[in-house]
Every structure is written in C-alpha cells, then in structure tokens.
Design an enzyme around this catalytic site. Structure first.
Site, PDB file in Angstrom:
ATOM      1  N   ASN A 163      48.926  28.524  28.673  1.00  0.00           N
ATOM      2  CA  ASN A 163      49.414  27.266  29.870  1.00  0.00           C
ATOM      3  C   ASN A 163      49.079  26.601  29.270  1.00  0.00           C
ATOM      4  O   ASN A 163      48.058  25.196  29.278  1.00  0.00           O
ATOM      5  CB  ASN A 163      49.052  28.027  31.296  1.00  0.00           C
TER       6      ASN A 163
ATOM      7  N   HIS B  68      58.655  25.647  32.933  1.00  0.00           N
ATOM      8  CA  HIS B  68      57.189  25.632  32.792  1.00  0.00           C
ATOM      9  C   HIS B  68      56.775  27.163  32.500  1.00  0.00           C
ATOM     10  O   HIS B  68      56.675  28.022  32.989  1.00  0.00           O
ATOM     11  CB  HIS B  68      56.533  25.072  33.553  1.00  0.00           C
TER      12      HIS B  68
ATOM     13  N   CYS C 294      52.098  19.869  35.777  1.00  0.00           N
ATOM     14  CA  CYS C 294      52.449  20.140  34.354  1.00  0.00           C
ATOM     15  C   CYS C 294      54.287  20.345  34.527  1.00  0.00           C
ATOM     16  O   CYS C 294      54.945  20.473  33.639  1.00  0.00           O
ATOM     17  CB  CYS C 294      52.327  21.985  34.911  1.00  0.00           C
TER      18      CYS C 294
HETATM   19  O1  UT7 Z   1      50.373  26.001  35.896  1.00  0.00           O
HETATM   20  C1  UT7 Z   1      49.363  25.403  36.608  1.00  0.00           C
HETATM   21  C2  UT7 Z   1      50.360  25.810  37.637  1.00  0.00           C
HETATM   22  N1  UT7 Z   1      49.387  27.404  37.728  1.00  0.00           N
HETATM   23  C3  UT7 Z   1      49.501  28.494  38.334  1.00  0.00           C
HETATM   24  O2  UT7 Z   1      51.239  28.608  37.811  1.00  0.00           O
HETATM   25  C4  UT7 Z   1      49.201  30.201  38.357  1.00  0.00           C
HETATM   26  C5  UT7 Z   1      49.386  30.731  39.461  1.00  0.00           C
HETATM   27  N2  UT7 Z   1      48.868  31.775  40.252  1.00  0.00           N
HETATM   28  C6  UT7 Z   1      48.801  32.673  38.866  1.00  0.00           C
HETATM   29  O3  UT7 Z   1      49.127  33.048  37.604  1.00  0.00           O
HETATM   30  C7  UT7 Z   1      47.717  34.407  39.333  1.00  0.00           C
HETATM   31  O4  UT7 Z   1      47.328  34.230  40.914  1.00  0.00           O
HETATM   32  C8  UT7 Z   1      47.146  34.749  38.425  1.00  0.00           C
HETATM   33  C9  UT7 Z   1      47.792  35.141  37.024  1.00  0.00           C
HETATM   34  C10 UT7 Z   1      46.309  33.046  38.281  1.00  0.00           C
HETATM   35  C11 UT7 Z   1      46.043  35.393  39.106  1.00  0.00           C
HETATM   36  O5  UT7 Z   1      46.901  36.776  39.352  1.00  0.00           O
HETATM   37  P1  UT7 Z   1      47.386  37.722  40.785  1.00  0.00           P
HETATM   38  O6  UT7 Z   1      47.973  38.717  40.742  1.00  0.00           O
HETATM   39  O7  UT7 Z   1      47.364  36.929  41.685  1.00  0.00           O
HETATM   40  O8  UT7 Z   1      45.688  38.334  41.114  1.00  0.00           O
HETATM   41  P2  UT7 Z   1      44.193  37.896  41.865  1.00  0.00           P
HETATM   42  O9  UT7 Z   1      44.472  36.298  41.612  1.00  0.00           O
HETATM   43  O10 UT7 Z   1      45.580  38.369  43.671  1.00  0.00           O
HETATM   44  O11 UT7 Z   1      43.673  38.301  41.946  1.00  0.00           O
HETATM   45  C12 UT7 Z   1      43.581  40.243  42.051  1.00  0.00           C
HETATM   46  C13 UT7 Z   1      41.766  40.764  41.634  1.00  0.00           C
HETATM   47  C14 UT7 Z   1      40.961  39.371  41.926  1.00  0.00           C
HETATM   48  O12 UT7 Z   1      40.143  40.691  42.080  1.00  0.00           O
HETATM   49  P3  UT7 Z   1      40.035  41.399  43.980  1.00  0.00           P
HETATM   50  O13 UT7 Z   1      39.720  40.541  44.539  1.00  0.00           O
HETATM   51  O14 UT7 Z   1      41.434  41.850  43.881  1.00  0.00           O
HETATM   52  O15 UT7 Z   1      38.800  42.743  43.156  1.00  0.00           O
HETATM   53  C15 UT7 Z   1      40.526  39.393  40.836  1.00  0.00           C
HETATM   54  O16 UT7 Z   1      39.395  39.103  41.323  1.00  0.00           O
HETATM   55  O17 UT7 Z   1      42.158  40.640  40.037  1.00  0.00           O
HETATM   56  C16 UT7 Z   1      40.624  39.681  40.060  1.00  0.00           C
HETATM   57  N3  UT7 Z   1      40.958  38.818  38.414  1.00  0.00           N
HETATM   58  C17 UT7 Z   1      41.011  39.503  37.203  1.00  0.00           C
HETATM   59  N4  UT7 Z   1      40.484  40.446  36.691  1.00  0.00           N
HETATM   60  C18 UT7 Z   1      40.539  40.977  35.283  1.00  0.00           C
HETATM   61  C19 UT7 Z   1      41.364  37.735  38.529  1.00  0.00           C
HETATM   62  N5  UT7 Z   1      40.973  37.291  36.888  1.00  0.00           N
HETATM   63  C20 UT7 Z   1      40.630  38.028  36.171  1.00  0.00           C
HETATM   64  C21 UT7 Z   1      41.166  38.000  34.632  1.00  0.00           C
HETATM   65  N6  UT7 Z   1      40.571  39.687  35.056  1.00  0.00           N
HETATM   66  N7  UT7 Z   1      41.185  37.735  34.107  1.00  0.00           N
END
Ligand code: UT7
Length: 312
Positions: free
Chosen positions: A262, A232, A108
């Site tokens: 993204n 980005h 990215c």
């Molecule tokens: O360009 C490449 C670089 N990549 C990035 O910049 C991505 C960086 N990361 C992020 O943007 C975020 O970490 C995410 C958007 C991927 C996830 O957000 P988060 O606030 O960090 O959530 P999390 O991974 O801590 O997940 C929280 C909960 C989890 O459930 P539990 O374990 O708390 O029960 C996930 O399973 O949200 C759940 N979850 C979802 N729920 C509904 C993960 N994806 C989804 C979804 N819908 N699509």
C-alpha cells in the site's frame, strides 16, 4: 476547454522487502500476508521529494514537456519530508517548474483529489499541470508491528495534465470525507500509523461501493462500460469485494499491490502508469479511479483517456 493526460511516469526505491524478510524477524508468514492482503513484496527507501522528482521527471519526458512548461504542480502525499515548507516546493525547484505548487493531503484518496483539483485549475486558466502522488510510508510505520509493517511501502508516480482538449477529461467525480472516523486510522506527528484494520476494511468496501455507484450513475454508464478500473491498492480482498458488488471484473482491474504494498497517494497513479505502459487503455476509453483511506476520505473519478484533438 478540457484537458488530457499526456504523460506518466513512476519511481520505486531499489530496495525490495519480501514477505519472507518480515517472517525472518516477526511472527508472520508469506502465506498469511498473501492470503490476507495479496501483497508479496514492497519497496522501501528514498525521501518523498526524491521519489516525486524522479516520477515527475519521467512523466515530463513521456509527455515531451520541459519542467519550465508546467505552470501548476500538485503533490498528493501523507508523508511530506518536513512540516515547512511543503514538499512540492522542493520538487517544483528541482524540476524547474513555473507557477504555483502545493501539497495535498487526502490520504489514500489523495491522487484523485489532486487530479480533480488540477483539472479544475486548468479550466480556470492554467495550461499544464504536473500531478504527483509520492509516499515514504515506511518512515511512519512501526517495522516491528506485524499488523501494519507488512502492509505499507514507498513509491511515487506522476501524470502531466494539459489543457486544450475539445472535451472534458473528467466525466464524473465524487469526493468525500468522514472525519468522525479519524480514530480508526491515524499517525500523530513523530508517531507511527495506528489502524483498526478490520473496521477500516469494512468501511473501505462500503464507501468505495457508494462512491463508485455515485460516479457511474452521474456518468450514466454501467460497470461494463469501464475499460480500466484503477482502485487504491491496499488489499486485494477489498478490491475483490468491491468488484463483486459493483459488477466489475478483475480483468478490468489494474493491480500492482502484490509488488508495491500500500503506497497511499502513490498507489493509484502507480497502477495507472503501469496499465498505460502495458497498453491497457486506448483513445476514448473510460477509466475509473477510486481511492479511500484515512479520514476516512474517499474519491472516485471517471476519466476519458486519450489526447486526440489536443491543441498544444
Ligand atoms: O490504505 C489505507 C486503508 N487501509 C486498509 O485498507 C487496510 C484495511 N484492512 C485490512 O486490509 C485487513 O484488515 C488487514 C490486512 C490489516 C488484516 O486482515 P484481517 O483479515 O482483517 O485480519 P485481522 O485484523 O482480523 O486479524 C486476524 C488475526 C489476528 O490474530 P487473532 O487476534 O485472531 O489471534 C491478528 O493478530 O491475524 C493476526 N495478524 C497477523 N498474523 C500474521 C495481524 N497481522 C498479522 C500478520 N501476520 N502480519
């Protein structure tokens, strides 16, 4: 002799995939996706070369330049159409460019890497470069995995870079990579993207903050001197966290991720092209570009916008 951005253009596939489209078949919701990422919809379709050709053609048109007047093509992509040859070869042929062409993979951060590379080659004697970011991330994303499927989209954008300016385009830049972080975000040949989202988020904020601070210091300017910030487009919460720490405002910031998701190496030029089309940059303005991604790679640049004094 310096260079100038003299044209820009973009290409987005026609198919729009909304958050509700995912919610209809995965355990997710529009509310979750918008609240956690800022993404409302993304585009999917086409190949990396098709999108790159369309964006490149639009950029050439906006610069008033024919493909045959380009003597360098740099294509930033993490999703080449095939292993051999480079996708840039196909794009170079379709647009009738001259000189060399190569793909550049810095995830990215790829577009900023490509911009710095092309600008350096112009200073080494090339005349005119087409710099493209193009991605078809939907092909390397498991569309049944809610934790990644909702994040990524397809698209491309391009700029024409011409030498002949009295001043340098790039006021300051910073490129970096930490390969030890590879397990956090990768896709093997034939496989899908694997991402440790929370840890990537944490590191993204830290490395963008460090990289932006580095270029602001090198340029001897403060955040208030930045006319436009083009980050980005991964997650609006990352952008907000970086802005708050650096002292940039959302009014200074270009955002397209709500409509594109993204798009990796295409995200910065897409946001830049849209901001330029909207007249958000004027002659002499300082524009800050900053990206981070798999690797982890990062790259920031402060560029001086405008083409007054360009000797063509
Ligand atoms: O360009 C490449 C670089 N990549 C990035 O910049 C991505 C960086 N990361 C992020 O943007 C975020 O970490 C995410 C958007 C991927 C996830 O957000 P988060 O606030 O960090 O959530 P999390 O991974 O801590 O997940 C929280 C909960 C989890 O459930 P539990 O374990 O708390 O029960 C996930 O399973 O949200 C759940 N979850 C979802 N729920 C509904 C993960 N994806 C989804 C979804 N819908 N699509």
């Amino acid at each position: 002799m310096g260079s100038a951005i003299t044209g820009w253009g973009e290409a987005l596939p026609e198919r729009v995939v909304t958050n509700d489209d995912f919610a209809a078949r995965l355990d997710t919701s529009d509310e979750w996706i918008v609240a956690r990422t800022g993404i409302r919809e993304r585009r999917m379709g086409g190949t990396t070369s098709e999108l790159a050709i369309e964006a490149g053609r639009a950029a050439l048109k906006s610069a008033g330049v024919d493909g045959s007047e380009v003597d360098l093509l740099v294509l930033a992509t993490t999703t080449p159409d095939q292993t051999i040859p480079a996708t840039s070869a196909v794009v170079h042929d379709a647009l009738g460019c001259k000189g060399g062409a190569f793909d550049l993979n810095a995830a990215c951060a790829g577009f900023v890497y490509a911009l710095v590379t092309a600008d350096s080659l112009l200073r080494a004697g090339h005349r005119r470069a087409l710099v493209i970011g193009s991605e078809t991330l939907s092909k390397v994303t498991d569309q049944d995995d809610r934790s990644t499927a909702v994040l990524f989209g397809d698209g491309a954008a391009a700029i024409v870079l011409e030498s002949g300016m009295p001043d340098e385009l790039i006021v300051a830049y910073d490129l970096g990579v930490d390969g030890a972080a590879t397990p956090l975000l990768y896709a093997n040949h034939g496989g899908y993207i694997h991402m440790e989202g929370r840890e990537v988020f944490r590191r993204a904020v830290r490395c963008e903050l460090d990289s932006i601070t580095n270029v602001l210091t090198k340029a001897g300017i403060g955040p208030q001197d930045v006319a436009l910030f083009v980050p980005h487009q991964a997650n609006v919460r990352i952008i907000e966290a970086v802005n708050e720490r650096v002292g940039l405002t959302m009014e200074q910031t270009a955002i397209v991720l709500d409509r594109t998701g993204n798009t990796s190496a295409a995200s910065i030029p897409l946001a830049l092209a849209e901001a330029a089309d909207a007249g958000r940059v004027a002659e002499g303005d300082l524009v800050l570009l900053s990206g981070f991604g798999a690797g982890m790679t990062w790259a920031s640049a402060i560029i001086r916008w405008g083409q007054e004094g360009l000797a063509r």
